[in-house]
Design an enzyme around this catalytic site. Structure first.
Site: not given
Length: 327
Positions: A96, A166, A294
């Site tokens: 991420h 997210h 996501e």
């Protein structure tokens, strides 16, 4: 170097129309809550405590990048040059966007109306190991009972770019999402190794535990643990379309999840652990309290030449549109 944002500078923006009331935090450009007219609970997980967003609620509703998901051991070759991206501890891999990815930055408000907000952050050349100065914008818009998220990004140097929202969804506002029903329009998924890095195989969903073509209860017998990329397309950009449907067993509420992205990472939230004070809805948050949908490009794409590419050149603009359509 991990630089925690100043929580005193974080702002909360409320968007509202006749159907939806949505709170957006500038911290991580995060969706904190989504309330649908006629229901008292938020349809996404969120915390009233900002400190949680740096700890147990990290990534809750955030826009993560500059490259979402995992990059194998942080290794990336871009334009013939090798770059080392830092691991996101305790993982051995870059996740991420790294420890100081966009999900932990305090974004700036550029424009705001009753039903729209534009947030922006800038990423420096070399930040988290990536080449290129990057400007990232997120637009949240309310369209009747739909929340739209548009993400755009530009760079001044060849780089890699793969953002994802997210949010963890629980349409009933309590209980386990294993009781929700889910369908996904994906003919293939990506098997992963023990570190959740794709093996390189692109495997048909038909006949497998990952076959969600028909609406099915997530936690039925034969349920696999989900932290998996479902392959929606080989094309990097495609028209906005519904790719997944989620239905709550108690409320009967339905989410039609729409995106332009070629992949959908689905995570069952099995590691969620937060006390009741960290839940904008009532009660402690335990394993499987929310389902993360996501939309993004496929994980580790820079190291998998047959995956949809995530390179972004200075002459191009990255753009993703994802919609949460509730009914």
């Amino acid at each position: 170097m991990n630089l925690a944002p100043d929580l005193n500078q974080v702002q909360c923006v409320t968007l509202q129309n006749a159907q939806l009331k949505v709170s957006i935090l500038t911290l991580g450009a995060s969706i904190q809550s989504v309330y649908l007219n006629g229901y008292e609970h938020s349809l996404v997980l969120g915390s009233p405590k900002l400190t949680d967003y740096l700890q147990g609620a990290k990534y809750f509703g955030a826009v993560v990048g500059r490259v979402a998901n995992r990059t194998n051991k942080g290794h990336a070759v871009i334009g013939g040059k090798t770059y080392q991206l830092p691991p996101t501890l305790p993982e051995a891999h870059h996740l991420h966007g790294g420890p100081d990815g966009t999900g932990s930055k305090n974004w700036s408000i550029i424009e705001q109306t009753d039903n729209m907000v534009q947030l922006q952050t800038t990423l420096a050349d070399g930040e988290m190991g990536y080449p290129g100065n990057m400007v990232v914008d997120v637009f949240y818009r309310l369209l009747d009972s739909t929340l739209e998220m548009e993400i755009t990004a530009t760079t001044d140097k060849l780089t890699i770019c793969n953002f994802a929202g997210h949010s963890y969804v629980n349409l009933d506002g309590k209980g386990s999402i294993l009781d929700h029903q889910l369908s996904i329009k994906a003919d293939h998924y990506l098997p992963v190794d023990a570190g959740l890095i794709p093996t390189g195989e692109v495997t048909p969903t038909a006949g497998s535990a990952f076959d969600f073509h028909q609406l099915r209860t997530i936690g039925r017998e034969g349920y696999p643990e989900l932290d998996s990329n479902f392959c929606l397309s080989l094309a990097s950009n495609r028209p906005l379309q519904t790719v997944a449907t989620l239905k709550g067993p108690i409320t009967g509420l339905t989410l039609n999840y729409q995106t332009t992205e070629p992949g959908l990472q689905v995570y069952d939230g099995r590691h969620i652990r937060l006390d009741a004070e960290s839940n904008i809805n009532q009660g402690a948050l335990t394993a499987y309290a929310g389902l993360a949908l996501e939309a993004q490009h496929w994980p580790d794409a820079i190291n998998q030449s047959h995956f949809p590419p995530i390179l972004l050149a200075p002459e191009d603009t990255y753009r993703q549109v994802t919609r949460y359509a509730f009914k």
